[in-house]
Design an enzyme around this catalytic site. Structure first.
Site, short mmCIF file in Angstrom:
data_model
loop_
_atom_site.label_atom_id
_atom_site.label_comp_id
_atom_site.label_asym_id
_atom_site.label_seq_id
_atom_site.Cartn_x
_atom_site.Cartn_y
_atom_site.Cartn_z
N GLY A 107 -26.38 -62.32 78.16
CA GLY A 107 -26.56 -62.70 79.56
C GLY A 107 -26.84 -64.17 79.80
N ARG A 122 -13.86 -42.45 81.91
CA ARG A 122 -13.89 -43.66 82.73
C ARG A 122 -14.20 -43.38 84.19
NH1 ARG A 122 -12.19 -48.28 80.25
NH2 ARG A 122 -10.88 -47.91 78.46
N ASN A 143 -13.87 -62.84 86.34
CA ASN A 143 -14.32 -62.71 84.95
C ASN A 143 -14.33 -64.08 84.30
OD1 ASN A 143 -14.87 -61.31 82.40
ND2 ASN A 143 -12.76 -61.81 81.84
N HIS A 148 -13.85 -66.01 80.67
CA HIS A 148 -13.28 -65.77 79.35
C HIS A 148 -13.36 -67.06 78.53
CE1 HIS A 148 -10.79 -63.78 76.37
NE2 HIS A 148 -10.16 -64.93 76.22
N ASP A 206 -7.39 -58.31 87.28
CA ASP A 206 -6.45 -57.27 87.68
C ASP A 206 -6.36 -56.27 86.53
OD1 ASP A 206 -4.73 -58.37 85.80
OD2 ASP A 206 -3.46 -59.37 87.26
N ASP A 249 -7.35 -59.79 80.68
CA ASP A 249 -7.56 -61.25 80.73
C ASP A 249 -6.34 -62.01 81.24
OD1 ASP A 249 -10.14 -60.91 79.70
OD2 ASP A 249 -9.46 -61.08 77.64
N GLU A 254 -18.95 -72.84 80.01
CA GLU A 254 -18.93 -71.59 80.78
C GLU A 254 -20.05 -71.58 81.81
OE1 GLU A 254 -18.59 -67.82 78.67
OE2 GLU A 254 -17.90 -68.88 76.90
C1 GRF Z 1 -19.13 -65.26 77.03
O1 GRF Z 1 -18.57 -66.05 76.01
C2 GRF Z 1 -18.08 -64.81 77.99
O2 GRF Z 1 -17.07 -65.76 78.20
C3 GRF Z 1 -17.51 -63.61 77.30
O3 GRF Z 1 -18.63 -62.96 76.74
C4 GRF Z 1 -19.63 -63.93 76.48
C5 GRF Z 1 -20.87 -63.46 77.18
O4 GRF Z 1 -21.99 -64.24 76.84
N1 GRF Z 1 -16.74 -62.80 78.23
P1 GRF Z 1 -23.34 -64.07 77.67
O5 GRF Z 1 -23.74 -62.60 77.60
O6 GRF Z 1 -23.11 -64.53 79.07
O7 GRF Z 1 -24.34 -64.93 76.93
#
Ligand code: GRF
Length: 202
Positions: free
Chosen positions: A11, A65, A107, A109, A141, A145, A174
């Site tokens: 997180g 699901r 999302n 990535h 979508d 990814d 990020e």
């Molecule tokens: C991040 O690298 C994100 O891009 C990927 O999963 C990781 C999550 O890291 N989808 P965190 O839980 O936010 O530390």
């Protein structure tokens, strides 16, 4: 705009969103709940520490699901959520779920998509020997990814990198990129035309 953040793990991206909200950088976005499909993860503690409702919707406790997503949808409806941020959420969502939030699910990535989709994107980039990788925030979508790209940041791969040092350098970016993209979404500044997403100035 009321936002839910879906997580599965540590997180740190959630933390970046919480910190951004705290300093007013997410507005008019407002995080109203956090949901994890895994119990006991650090992301839940981060949510609680910030005073946010933190829900566990454990996918292993559902018969498939559809009932899992019904539980997610019910929680989102209970909080009147308008948009969903996937921040390290490790489950695929079905079209039925996605249709409930058109152009309202994003999302993060850890690569420059469309390169290196799927799990372990940093390891894939490292193993491939690319000199530049990065991070992407995109609309979600039904593809893996491959939704329309909102914002990207480039990150160099250095000669003495390990997968871990590269992962850490990408993660720093990020943490800037995701709150910025969520702010743009909440402010209504993202205009999608097919695969192309424009950021409007007002
Ligand atoms: C991040 O690298 C994100 O891009 C990927 O999963 C990781 C999550 O890291 N989808 P965190 O839980 O936010 O530390």
């Amino acid at each position: 705009m009321k936002l839910a953040v879906l997580v599965s793990g540590t997180g740190t991206n959630l933390q970046a969103l919480l910190d951004a909200e705290e300093r007013g950088a997410l507005a008019p976005g407002e995080i109203v709940c956090v949901m994890s499909n895994r119990p006991g993860v650090a992301a839940l503690e981060r949510a609680r520490a910030a005073g946010k409702p933190a829900h566990v919707v454990d996918h292993t406790q559902f018969a498939g699901r559809e009932p899992f997503e019904n539980a997610l949808l019910a929680t989102l409806a209970g909080h009147e959520v308008a948009a969903v941020v996937l921040a390290g959420f490790m489950r695929l969502l079905t079209p039925r779920f996605l249709e409930r939030f058109p152009d309202r699910i994003v999302n993060i990535h850890p690569s420059l998509l469309p390169a290196f989709p799927g799990v372990n994107a940093q390891r894939q980039a490292f193993a491939h020997g690319v000199k530049v990788t990065g991070a992407t925030v995109h609309f979600v979508d039904a593809s893996l990814d491959a939704g329309a790209i909102i914002v990207q940041a480039a990150v160099p791969v250095l000669d003495d990198d390990t997968v871990e040092s590269l992962r850490a350098r990408i993660l720093e970016r990020e943490h800037e990129l995701l709150p910025w993209a969520v702010h743009l979404l909440a402010a209504g500044r993202l205009v999608r035309d097919g695969r192309r997403v424009r950021v409007t100035t007002t």
